[in-house]
Structure formats: C-alpha cells, structure tokens
Design a protein around this motif. Sequence first.
Motif, PDB file in Angstrom:
ATOM      1  N   ALA A  42       0.821  -1.208   0.000  1.00 59.31           N
ATOM      2  CA  ALA A  42       0.000   0.000   0.000  1.00 59.31           C
ATOM      3  C   ALA A  42       0.857   1.261   0.000  1.00 59.31           C
ATOM      4  N   GLU A  43       2.040   1.198   0.632  1.00 60.69           N
ATOM      5  CA  GLU A  43       2.910   2.377   0.703  1.00 60.69           C
ATOM      6  C   GLU A  43       3.879   2.458  -0.467  1.00 60.69           C
ATOM      7  N   LEU A  44       4.469   1.310  -0.859  1.00 58.89           N
ATOM      8  CA  LEU A  44       5.495   1.315  -1.900  1.00 58.89           C
ATOM      9  C   LEU A  44       4.938   1.094  -3.297  1.00 58.89           C
ATOM     10  N   GLY A  45       3.746   0.488  -3.395  1.00 60.19           N
ATOM     11  CA  GLY A  45       3.211   0.140  -4.704  1.00 60.19           C
ATOM     12  C   GLY A  45       3.915  -1.090  -5.260  1.00 60.19           C
ATOM     13  N   GLY A  46       3.776  -1.322  -6.565  1.00 57.04           N
ATOM     14  CA  GLY A  46       4.459  -2.435  -7.214  1.00 57.04           C
ATOM     15  C   GLY A  46       3.863  -3.788  -6.910  1.00 57.04           C
ATOM     16  N   PHE A  47       2.522  -3.878  -6.915  1.00 57.22           N
ATOM     17  CA  PHE A  47       1.884  -5.156  -6.597  1.00 57.22           C
ATOM     18  C   PHE A  47       2.300  -6.257  -7.569  1.00 57.22           C
ATOM     19  N   SER A  48       2.577  -5.894  -8.825  1.00 53.96           N
ATOM     20  CA  SER A  48       2.962  -6.902  -9.826  1.00 53.96           C
ATOM     21  C   SER A  48       4.262  -7.596  -9.455  1.00 53.96           C
ATOM     22  N   GLN A  49       5.078  -6.962  -8.607  1.00 53.94           N
ATOM     23  CA  GLN A  49       6.355  -7.552  -8.186  1.00 53.94           C
ATOM     24  C   GLN A  49       6.249  -8.232  -6.823  1.00 53.94           C
ATOM     25  N   PHE A  50       5.033  -8.361  -6.321  1.00 57.67           N
ATOM     26  CA  PHE A  50       4.790  -8.912  -4.989  1.00 57.67           C
ATOM     27  C   PHE A  50       5.478 -10.265  -4.798  1.00 57.67           C
ATOM     28  N   GLY A  51       5.322 -11.182  -5.764  1.00 54.86           N
ATOM     29  CA  GLY A  51       5.868 -12.532  -5.635  1.00 54.86           C
ATOM     30  C   GLY A  51       7.376 -12.556  -5.494  1.00 54.86           C
ATOM     31  N   TRP A  52       8.048 -11.570  -6.112  1.00 53.34           N
ATOM     32  CA  TRP A  52       9.505 -11.565  -6.066  1.00 53.34           C
ATOM     33  C   TRP A  52      10.057 -11.231  -4.679  1.00 53.34           C
ATOM     34  N   VAL A  53       9.277 -10.563  -3.851  1.00 55.44           N
ATOM     35  CA  VAL A  53       9.732 -10.265  -2.486  1.00 55.44           C
ATOM     36  C   VAL A  53      10.032 -11.564  -1.738  1.00 55.44           C
ATOM     37  N   PHE A  54       9.231 -12.594  -1.988  1.00 58.18           N
ATOM     38  CA  PHE A  54       9.431 -13.882  -1.340  1.00 58.18           C
ATOM     39  C   PHE A  54      10.333 -14.801  -2.174  1.00 58.18           C
ATOM     40  N   PHE A  97      14.639   0.726   4.880  1.00 58.56           N
ATOM     41  CA  PHE A  97      14.822   2.021   4.220  1.00 58.56           C
ATOM     42  C   PHE A  97      14.400   2.001   2.755  1.00 58.56           C
ATOM     43  N   ALA A  98      13.891   0.857   2.277  1.00 53.74           N
ATOM     44  CA  ALA A  98      13.524   0.733   0.858  1.00 53.74           C
ATOM     45  C   ALA A  98      12.463   1.768   0.488  1.00 53.74           C
ATOM     46  N   SER A  99      12.691   2.467  -0.633  1.00 56.42           N
ATOM     47  CA  SER A  99      11.762   3.525  -1.069  1.00 56.42           C
ATOM     48  C   SER A  99      10.797   3.055  -2.143  1.00 56.42           C
ATOM     49  N   ASN A 100      11.060   1.888  -2.734  1.00 54.79           N
ATOM     50  CA  ASN A 100      10.142   1.317  -3.713  1.00 54.79           C
ATOM     51  C   ASN A 100      10.326  -0.197  -3.736  1.00 54.79           C
ATOM     52  N   MET A 101       9.482  -0.889  -4.486  1.00 55.04           N
ATOM     53  CA  MET A 101       9.499  -2.345  -4.468  1.00 55.04           C
ATOM     54  C   MET A 101      10.792  -2.907  -5.057  1.00 55.04           C
ATOM     55  N   GLY A 102      11.371  -2.216  -6.027  1.00 54.12           N
ATOM     56  CA  GLY A 102      12.625  -2.687  -6.630  1.00 54.12           C
ATOM     57  C   GLY A 102      13.753  -2.755  -5.613  1.00 54.12           C
ATOM     58  N   TRP A 103      13.907  -1.698  -4.812  1.00 50.97           N
ATOM     59  CA  TRP A 103      14.933  -1.699  -3.774  1.00 50.97           C
ATOM     60  C   TRP A 103      14.647  -2.756  -2.711  1.00 50.97           C
ATOM     61  N   LEU A 104      13.376  -2.924  -2.364  1.00 51.97           N
ATOM     62  CA  LEU A 104      13.024  -3.930  -1.359  1.00 51.97           C
ATOM     63  C   LEU A 104      13.415  -5.326  -1.838  1.00 51.97           C
ATOM     64  N   ILE A 105      13.164  -5.622  -3.105  1.00 54.60           N
ATOM     65  CA  ILE A 105      13.524  -6.938  -3.655  1.00 54.60           C
ATOM     66  C   ILE A 105      15.034  -7.127  -3.619  1.00 54.60           C
ATOM     67  N   LEU A 106      15.787  -6.079  -3.973  1.00 54.90           N
ATOM     68  CA  LEU A 106      17.253  -6.164  -3.952  1.00 54.90           C
ATOM     69  C   LEU A 106      17.761  -6.430  -2.534  1.00 54.90           C
ATOM     70  N   PHE A 107      17.235  -5.718  -1.557  1.00 54.43           N
ATOM     71  CA  PHE A 107      17.685  -5.902  -0.181  1.00 54.43           C
ATOM     72  C   PHE A 107      17.223  -7.245   0.387  1.00 54.43           C
ATOM     73  N   ARG A 108      16.073  -7.748  -0.074  1.00 57.97           N
ATOM     74  CA  ARG A 108      15.633  -9.085   0.332  1.00 57.97           C
ATOM     75  C   ARG A 108      16.596 -10.143  -0.205  1.00 57.97           C
ATOM     76  N   ALA A 109      17.155  -9.905  -1.385  1.00 60.31           N
ATOM     77  CA  ALA A 109      18.154 -10.832  -1.931  1.00 60.31           C
ATOM     78  C   ALA A 109      19.374 -10.889  -1.018  1.00 60.31           C
ATOM     79  N   LEU A 110      19.802  -9.734  -0.521  1.00 62.80           N
ATOM     80  CA  LEU A 110      20.929  -9.689   0.410  1.00 62.80           C
ATOM     81  C   LEU A 110      20.580 -10.414   1.707  1.00 62.80           C
ATOM     82  N   GLN A 111      19.368 -10.213   2.195  1.00 66.83           N
ATOM     83  CA  GLN A 111      18.909 -10.935   3.381  1.00 66.83           C
ATOM     84  C   GLN A 111      19.006 -12.444   3.165  1.00 66.83           C
ATOM     85  N   GLY A 112      18.520 -12.899   2.024  1.00 71.01           N
ATOM     86  CA  GLY A 112      18.533 -14.331   1.723  1.00 71.01           C
ATOM     87  C   GLY A 112      19.936 -14.902   1.664  1.00 71.01           C
ATOM     88  N   LEU A 113      20.879 -14.117   1.131  1.00 70.12           N
ATOM     89  CA  LEU A 113      22.274 -14.573   1.090  1.00 70.12           C
ATOM     90  C   LEU A 113      22.810 -14.822   2.489  1.00 70.12           C
TER      91      LEU A 113
END
Length: 485
Positions: A42-54, A97-113
């Motif tokens: 709701a805050e960042l938008g990018g619902f189409s990229q929702f699945g990539w967060v996980f 600190f992610a400002s949009n869904m793209g950054w959140l996905i990138l930082f989630r990748a780092l988390q997963g590593l």
Amino acid sequence: MSENIANPVTQRHWILIASMLAMFMAAIEVTIVATAMPTIIAELGGFSQFGWVFSIYLLTQTVSVPIYGRLADLWGRKRMFFISTGLFLCGSVLCGFASNMGWLILFRALQGLGAGAIMPLTSTIIADVYPPKERAGIQSWLSSVWGVAAIVGPLTGAWLVQHFNWALIFWVNVPIGIISMLLLTRFFPESKDKSPHRLNLTGSALLMLTVSALLVALLQAESLGLLLVAELVIVAGIAGYALLHHERNASEPLFPMAIWRSRTLLAGNAGNLLIGAAMMGISAFLPTWIQGVNGGTPLQAGSALAMMSIGWPLASTLSGCLMQRTSYRFTALLGSLLLIAGTTLLLTLHRESPVWHAGFFAFVIGTGMGMTSITFLIAVQNTANFAIRGICTASIMFSRMLGSALGTALMGAVLNYNLLLRLPESNDPVQQVMSHSQRAAIDTDSLQHMLNAIELSLHWVFAVSLGVAVMSLLVSRMIPALKPH
C-alpha cells in the motif's frame, strides 16, 4: 566416517541460547514479513512484483546454503556465522529504508544470502559441542523455535504495522542477531579442519547457475511463460550436467564423495527432499481449501497451519527420547507412518467438514514431519565426521528447500490441470470463490458446480502429497537400525 567426538566446551547452554536466537531470527522473518506485505504494498506500490519479495529471498537462501556449509568446514563455523549473520542484518536494515518495491527486492536478496547459512550453521555448531547421545534432544530445542515463530511472527507483524512504521518488522531482528553473535564470540571456541583447502569456485558457480535457473523456472512459471520456463530448465539441465562432470574430477569437490557413498547420507537428503515437497502440499493448499471450499476466514486458515507448526517441534522433542530407546530407523518409520496418516485424512475432507478437522490433520502431518526430519538430521550428523559435518548438515537443509520448490511447482500444476479439465470456461475460479464480493455475485448453481470442481481438484493435490509421504516411508528403511552412540 566415525569421528563424532564433540569439542570439550564449557557453558554449552550459552551456545545453545545463541543458536536458538539465530534460528528464531531466521524463522520469524518468514512469517512476520508475510503479515506486513499488504501494508508495505500500500505504501510502496508495485503489486505486480509482490511474488519476487518472497521468491528472491528463497532463491538466494537456497543457492547459498551448500556453499556456506562447505565454507564452514574449510574456514570455520564461527567466521562463516559472523559473515552470514552480518549480511542478513545488513539486508534487514536496508529493507526498512527501501523507497520502492525494486529496492526492497534487492535488499531481500541480500537478506537471503545471509539467511542461507543461519539454519545449517546453527545445527552444525550444536553438533560440534554436544556428543551424539545428546544431539537429538538438543536439536529438538532448535526445532521448537519454528513452532514459536509460527505463532509469534504473524501476531508481532500485525501489531507492529498497526502501531508503528512497517520498517520495524525488519529491524526487530537486529538486536537478536547482535546478541547471538556476542554470545558465540564469548563462549564458542573456533575449530576447523587444519589441512590446507581451497573453495571449489567452478563447482560453486555451476551449482548457483543450476539451482538459480531451476528455482526461477519453478517459482515464477506462471509469470514467465512456457517458452522462457523451458529455456531456464534447459539451462539448469546443462549446468547440472557440467556440475556433475566437474565434481567427479575435482580435487576439492563441493560435495565430498563421502556423501554419495554413504547410504545414511543419501537417505537423509532424499528424505528431506520429500518432506519439503509434502510440506508444501499442506502449507500452500490447505488454506485454499479452508478459505475457498469451506468459506473460512484467513484467521481460520492460519490457525490450521499453526497446528502443523506446533506438531513439528513437539514430535522433534519426542524423537530424541524415542531414538535412544529404539533406533534411527524405527523413529523415521514411525514419523513416515504419521505423515501418511495425516495426508490420508486430508482426503476425507469435504465442504461440510469443520475447520478444526483440517487443523487436527495438519497437526498429525506436523508430527510426522518433525519426527522424520530430526531423525534424518541426527543420523546424518552422527555419521559424518567433523571435517564434512558442515556440508552434510547444509545438504540436508538444501534438500528440504529444493523439495519445497519442487513440491509447490508439482502440486500447483496438478491443481491447475484439474481445474482446467473441470472448469475450462472459468477464469481463476479459486480467486473467485475466495473473494467475498466475487463469490456473492455467482449464482447458486454455478457456485455449487465451481466448489465441486475445486474440491475434487484439491483432493488430487492431497493425493500427490500422500504419494510423497509413501515414498518417505521407503526412504526411512534406508536409515540404519542403530541407536545414537
């Protein structure tokens, strides 16, 4: 492969606490983020990229697990734990600190590593400091963390996003991780194989390419399209073949040959592959049954799944005593029979079944999974000597994660195929019956026909889960009829 002597360590309870904190940090991440995602979108938008967060988190975590396991054997458990936990905490801070869904996905990748090392390394550390007779009971304490996280995670996530900024769901892990590292710094003595070794970089690259291509094809099949999925599977096949050829000739194989020569190690990996696949038949599709067929609420679906998470650690704790009194094989067989019983009971569900039936069946399945998984893990750790215990433990975790991805893809395909046969004219019938507004707009006869079709289709998914459970019974027979010693 008989070197199983634990390191002479005093104050082991602090090491256990540190390991449980680290495990809790990784376990709660799965449930707490899922609860907060609607608010984040709701805050960042990018619902189409929702699945990539996980998906990206699972992808980088799974790919890195065996590499961390090998590095732990070569460079030491403590060093790799600090590196991986540091990556995880850094990714957690940046996610907030992610400002949009793209950054959140990138930082989630780092988390997963970073997360790729936490589960196998904590289990390996415990195996290093506790002797074989005590490992089953102590490892069950680690398993109990998942049951607690399954309950605490959603509640904490909901409370935090309601009263504070959603960034806190990522930042709550930071103090937990720091405390865990401080305890291990103080109480865990570093030990590693003193022989000179080098990491197999070529094998690691080929493994990452194989697993990445396969997981992306499985996890994003619907959005990528048939042609691209086929191309990714071909890439995975070619890279996998190259990996096998390289491993046979490598002086320092990523997966030591002892793993493939040991019947117990092979059974442990095959068993966890099956457990991961069977687990997704419940985790992914039982909520669909409750909300779609039964017309239940998300809370009821979550409560039913929580029963599986409660049964898992309870059975893991019981398994420690049972192994001491009987054998690895008896305990694994009993767990497989419980898994078969639970998945068989799922086939008895119908539209009038009360939701508590589904919860009870999930509890039975959880006990079966907990009993088999901890038995496979302890049998493998007690078989592997110190020099390869890290990669052997990591391979168990890797097999379960890979099984989860394969199970999700297989059972999703079974569901979609059956829905296509029975409801060829309907567009996403499951979504229609799960949405209250869309369900109310369907006339009674059409709704009954749709529910019948979904019910039969989900029964086929549960039947596949039953088949996987039966296969786990066959694998359990490969475990030796010995007691931990």
